[in-house]
Design a protein around this motif. Sequence first.
Motif, PDB file in Angstrom:
ATOM      1  N   UNK A   6      12.264  37.764  16.884  1.00 28.03           N
ATOM      2  CA  UNK A   6      13.414  36.964  17.303  1.00 28.03           C
ATOM      3  C   UNK A   6      13.895  37.455  18.652  1.00 28.03           C
ATOM      4  N   UNK A   7      14.366  36.538  19.501  1.00 25.86           N
ATOM      5  CA  UNK A   7      14.857  36.946  20.817  1.00 25.86           C
ATOM      6  C   UNK A   7      15.891  35.932  21.307  1.00 25.86           C
ATOM      7  N   UNK A   8      16.686  36.352  22.291  1.00 17.15           N
ATOM      8  CA  UNK A   8      17.702  35.486  22.888  1.00 17.15           C
ATOM      9  C   UNK A   8      17.980  35.961  24.307  1.00 17.15           C
ATOM     10  N   UNK A   9      18.799  35.217  25.042  1.00 19.56           N
ATOM     11  CA  UNK A   9      19.175  35.626  26.378  1.00 19.56           C
ATOM     12  C   UNK A   9      20.157  36.776  26.328  1.00 19.56           C
ATOM     13  N   UNK A  10      20.059  37.672  27.305  1.00 18.90           N
ATOM     14  CA  UNK A  10      20.943  38.834  27.337  1.00 18.90           C
ATOM     15  C   UNK A  10      22.369  38.439  27.693  1.00 18.90           C
ATOM     16  N   UNK A  11      22.511  37.341  28.444  1.00 18.94           N
ATOM     17  CA  UNK A  11      23.845  36.870  28.786  1.00 18.94           C
ATOM     18  C   UNK A  11      24.467  37.577  29.964  1.00 18.94           C
ATOM     19  N   UNK A  12      23.662  38.261  30.775  1.00 20.97           N
ATOM     20  CA  UNK A  12      24.161  38.941  31.967  1.00 20.97           C
ATOM     21  C   UNK A  12      23.564  38.272  33.209  1.00 20.97           C
ATOM     22  N   UNK A  64      15.039  41.351  22.496  1.00 21.99           N
ATOM     23  CA  UNK A  64      14.579  41.260  21.119  1.00 21.99           C
ATOM     24  C   UNK A  64      15.766  41.408  20.179  1.00 21.99           C
ATOM     25  N   UNK A  65      15.977  40.424  19.328  1.00 20.83           N
ATOM     26  CA  UNK A  65      17.042  40.510  18.320  1.00 20.83           C
ATOM     27  C   UNK A  65      16.490  40.965  16.978  1.00 20.83           C
ATOM     28  N   UNK A  66      15.198  40.723  16.764  1.00 17.41           N
ATOM     29  CA  UNK A  66      14.533  41.188  15.541  1.00 17.41           C
ATOM     30  C   UNK A  66      13.049  41.319  15.810  1.00 17.41           C
ATOM     31  N   UNK A  67      12.480  42.409  15.375  1.00 12.68           N
ATOM     32  CA  UNK A  67      11.022  42.561  15.357  1.00 12.68           C
ATOM     33  C   UNK A  67      10.665  43.336  14.100  1.00 12.68           C
ATOM     34  N   UNK A  68       9.769  42.769  13.330  1.00 11.10           N
ATOM     35  CA  UNK A  68       9.492  43.314  11.999  1.00 11.10           C
ATOM     36  C   UNK A  68       7.998  43.220  11.725  1.00 11.10           C
ATOM     37  N   UNK A 118      13.150  46.485  13.913  1.00 13.15           N
ATOM     38  CA  UNK A 118      14.001  46.613  15.088  1.00 13.15           C
ATOM     39  C   UNK A 118      15.129  45.578  15.030  1.00 13.15           C
ATOM     40  N   UNK A 119      16.252  45.884  15.712  1.00 15.36           N
ATOM     41  CA  UNK A 119      16.551  47.080  16.509  1.00 15.36           C
ATOM     42  C   UNK A 119      16.669  48.338  15.645  1.00 15.36           C
ATOM     43  N   UNK A 120      16.201  49.462  16.183  1.00 22.32           N
ATOM     44  CA  UNK A 120      16.314  50.739  15.481  1.00 22.32           C
ATOM     45  C   UNK A 120      17.240  51.663  16.279  1.00 22.32           C
ATOM     46  N   UNK A 121      17.358  52.918  15.843  1.00 25.23           N
ATOM     47  CA  UNK A 121      18.278  53.859  16.488  1.00 25.23           C
ATOM     48  C   UNK A 121      17.932  54.075  17.959  1.00 25.23           C
ATOM     49  N   UNK A 122      16.626  54.126  18.273  1.00 29.81           N
ATOM     50  CA  UNK A 122      16.222  54.310  19.668  1.00 29.81           C
ATOM     51  C   UNK A 122      16.662  53.129  20.525  1.00 29.81           C
ATOM     52  N   UNK A 177      19.160  53.031  23.818  1.00 33.11           N
ATOM     53  CA  UNK A 177      18.588  52.604  25.104  1.00 33.11           C
ATOM     54  C   UNK A 177      18.335  51.102  25.014  1.00 33.11           C
ATOM     55  N   UNK A 178      19.326  50.318  25.425  1.00 38.88           N
ATOM     56  CA  UNK A 178      19.259  48.860  25.259  1.00 38.88           C
ATOM     57  C   UNK A 178      18.110  48.234  26.034  1.00 38.88           C
ATOM     58  N   UNK A 179      17.632  48.879  27.105  1.00 40.44           N
ATOM     59  CA  UNK A 179      16.529  48.320  27.885  1.00 40.44           C
ATOM     60  C   UNK A 179      15.240  48.207  27.071  1.00 40.44           C
ATOM     61  N   UNK A 180      15.126  49.015  26.030  1.00 45.92           N
ATOM     62  CA  UNK A 180      13.933  48.938  25.174  1.00 45.92           C
ATOM     63  C   UNK A 180      13.788  47.553  24.548  1.00 45.92           C
ATOM     64  N   UNK A 181      14.911  46.875  24.334  1.00 43.83           N
ATOM     65  CA  UNK A 181      14.875  45.571  23.670  1.00 43.83           C
ATOM     66  C   UNK A 181      14.385  44.455  24.584  1.00 43.83           C
TER      67      UNK A 181
END
Length: 389
Positions: free
Chosen positions: A105-111, A118-122, A133-137, A141-145
């Motif tokens: 799952x993904x969406x726009x960051x809005x910036x 990524x809003x969901x990866x399983x 995902x998202x996980x603790x990492x 670090x939001x750039x990972x998404x």
Amino acid sequence: MKIRHLNLKNWMNYQKLETGNLLDRMFVIGPNASGKSNLLDALRFLRDVALPAGMKPSGGGLQKAVRDRGGLSKLRCVNARQDNQVWLEVILEGTDKAKWVYRLGFKGEGKANNRFIVTEEYVEKDGRTLLKRPDDQDKNDADRLTQSHLELTTANAEFRELPHFFSETTYLHLVPQLLKFANLIGGNTIEQDPFGQGFLQRVAATGEKTRDARLRRIQKALDAVVPYFKDLRFVKDDISGLPHIEANFTHWRPTGAWQRESQFSDGTLRLIGLLWSLMDGSSLLLIEEPELSLNEEIVRHLPRLIQQVQKQSKSARQVLITTHSEALLSDRTIPAEEIIRLEPEREGTRVHPLDQQEKIMLASGLSVGEVLLRTTKPKNVGQLESSLR
């Protein structure tokens, strides 16, 4: 590996879509603009996400896959309203019969830079969760998404079978003129070459033993349907070094006459491209309207031809085919389970299941073409001629 289910949310025409069980050979039917190509493109999208940036001249991964499709505003279903997430799920069967689940799952960051996150990866294998995902990492670090783990070889070691499978997906909508005049058009081939401009380069890159064996099989098929056809061979031009396919046709000379692909009929080139693609690899094959340029009687035999190549291959390709052709679907051995029938509605396209009457008609011996294609015709097509008066 084979895809057994494809589920989409807010993807192009589809506010919500569940294909049901996908067999090794599937035909996608529906009216114009119902989303047949968009359904195939969901699988092409996963291929583009899974390709690491270094494998594509202009980069790869999630960000480019979305931008290549015009950005999120073009990708997201217009009926999504306030739901700004696009979501894809595939359930797969491994070569060892393992059951895999992949969701993205993904969406726009809005910036201001408007990245896609990524809003969901399983990932799940045989009921065991390998990635969530998202996980603790990600939270630290939001750039990972901005990246899917499909595209990161450093992060997908436990499920690398999936990116390998997705990245090897082939899409074929061969345009004969692009192949015939490739030298004149120049080297501006679209990435992944969906229209077959680089088909001869792929043939040339195949090992000689494998290439010759495939061409011999294709030669037998052409011998049955192309008048005066005799031989098929691969050659390289003595001066330019460019690859070519040549065919020999019998006539008054004892040795016949050799012609290159630029002299082939459109139908002959499309048939060669189709047969080669069926034999070229073991990953998913997506084919758009194989009936184009082909004689109707050849089209009638395509389903069994595809099935025969699948049976003879050690690791047969799963094939998804879009079509409008009643001739192609006239084969009474095609079961209704191999059909995905799409129906556009106000809230988005959906899969149209069989009703009781259609089941009875198919059980009585009618083909899926006779029973199901009639429901995909435009309702007001009879007014087409009078509309311009």
